[in-house]
Enzyme design. Structure first.
Site, PDB file in Angstrom:
ATOM      1  CE  LYS A  49      -4.624  -0.716   0.403  1.00 24.62           C
ATOM      2  NZ  LYS A  49      -5.395  -0.581  -0.135  1.00 24.62           N
ATOM      3  CB  SER A 300      -1.392  -8.049  -0.372  1.00 22.81           C
ATOM      4  OG  SER A 300      -1.691  -8.696   0.402  1.00 22.81           O
TER       5      SER A 300
END
Length: 398
Positions: A49, A300
């Site tokens: 992110k 992720s």
């Protein structure tokens, strides 16, 4: 508008903010395929992110910077925005769900951002962020439905093509869709033969549902241990990009996610959060046509609360047959426990705990029950122990 030029520019811009993460060969994850892991769980802030957040903030005007920024997040986008704001000396306010892992909340605060905890999940935090933006004039940094944010995430696609140019497929987690949108756009633009697969938790299949209905849909609820992808409604931009560039989306269960987290710890010495492990879960449990293919699973993020991790490990052990509990009905006389223990030992089981209790109303007055927690190798091992106990004259309760 998303373009390859924008993504290449994001890649250049992000060099001073992020680290290029390794691509690790993982031969035991799925023996029928050649699996590689893109380790964004080892990224700065512990998640991909930071890429989208840093690039978006780098593109703000001076006026927008002066107003400060606001964001909503399940935790990882929050840390990315907080870090990028701190680097650029910009005030940041982050709305987080009140159920977000403590580790993510504290990490966000550690970068100097103000945190507003909102009752509910991501979507409630999003609504609160929009409310505060209107009140105070902050610049809103969307976690996924923004071209600059998507371009930042898309830099992972460039890295994959550079590191493994002959890959056949990439498997990507999906929440709101920003990550897979960027990666899919890059890969399909530069190497369209590579398959791009998405994975959602079965308790929050917002993008899968939307693509099936051919319109953006909002789920009534999103419930999953993969808090980073617990999004009720995908974005408009991400929906369009996924419609054009993503080959298939599948879902994985809570047990499959837990098993994948445990497998990554044991086999690869990597910590992944629930959202970070869904791609590996999809590969492990045969959700996609990847047999004989060279495949990248994107991990992720790795920002998992240790208290949650302990529960997930326990669940993963149960799911994979690495632990089990047996309830045995006995006659309350000397030597019974010894007999049970001997059989388990002979079969190679390891007793973790024992609970012994007298029989209750309605059962034999000389009866008792023995509950045993065991460490086992797999489901076959459990069946072997159960069979040996039954053949030894002991009665097992289901």
């Amino acid at each position: 508008m998303l373009t390859l030029d924008k993504i290449y520019h994001a890649s250049f811009t992000l060099k001073k903010y992020i680290r290029p993460t390794d691509l690790i060969h993982a031969p035991k994850i799925c023996p029928d395929s050649e699996i590689y892991l893109k380790t964004e769980n080892l990224q700065i802030t512990g998640s991909f992110k930071v890429r989208g957040a840093c690039y978006k903030i780098s593109q703000l005007t001076e006026e927008e910077r002066s107003k400060g920024v606001i964001a909503c997040s399940a935790g990882n986008h929050a840390q990315g925005v907080a870090m990028a704001a701190a680097i650029n000396n910009i005030k940041a306010l982050i709305c987080l769900p009140d159920g977000a892992p403590i580790s993510k909340v504290e990490a966000t605060k550690s970068y100097g951002a103000e945190v507003c905890l909102v009752e509910g999940g991501y979507d409630e935090a999003y609504a609160k962020a929009l409310e505060l933006q209107a009140e105070r004039g902050y610049t809103f940094i969307h976690p996924f439905d923004d071209d600059d944010v998507i371009a930042g995430q898309g830099t992972i696609g460039l890295e994959l093509l550079e590191s493994l140019p002959d890959m056949d497929a990439v498997i990507v987690p999906i929440g709101g869709g920003g990550l897979i949108s960027g990666i899919a756009y890059v890969i399909k633009s530069l190497k369209p033969d590579v398959k791009v697969y998405g994975v959602q938790a079965s308790g929050a299949p917002s993008m899968k549902t939307s693509l099936k209905e051919k319109k953006v849909c909002c789920l009534s609820h999103a419930n999953t241990i993969a808090d980073g992808i617990a999004v009720k409604q995908p974005g408009e931009i991400t929906f369009d990009l996924c419609s054009k560039y993503v080959d298939e989306i599948v879902t994985v269960t809570e047990d499959e996610i837990s098993t994948a987290i445990l497998t990554l710890i044991e086999q690869q010495k990597l910590i992944a959060e629930g959202a970070g492990a869904v791609a590996v879960a999809a590969a492990m449990f045969g959700k996609l046509p990847i047999k004989g293919k060279k495949v990248v699973c994107l991990i992720s993020g790795g920002n998992i609360d240790v208290t949650i991790l302990s529960r997930i490990i326990k669940r993963g052990l149960l799911t994979s047959g690495r632990s089990c509990s047996l309830n045995i009905e006995l006659i309350d006389k000397p030597g019974q426990l010894k007999g049970v223990s001997q059989i388990i030992a002979d079969c190679g089981g390891n007793v973790i705990s024992i609970h012994h209790e007298r029989s209750n109303e309605g059962s034999d007055i000389n009866g008792c029950f023995l509950r045993i927690e065991l460490e086992t190798r797999n489901y076959e091992h459990i069946l072997e122990i159960r069979k040996a106990l039954t053949e030894g004259g002991f009665k097992l309760q289901d």
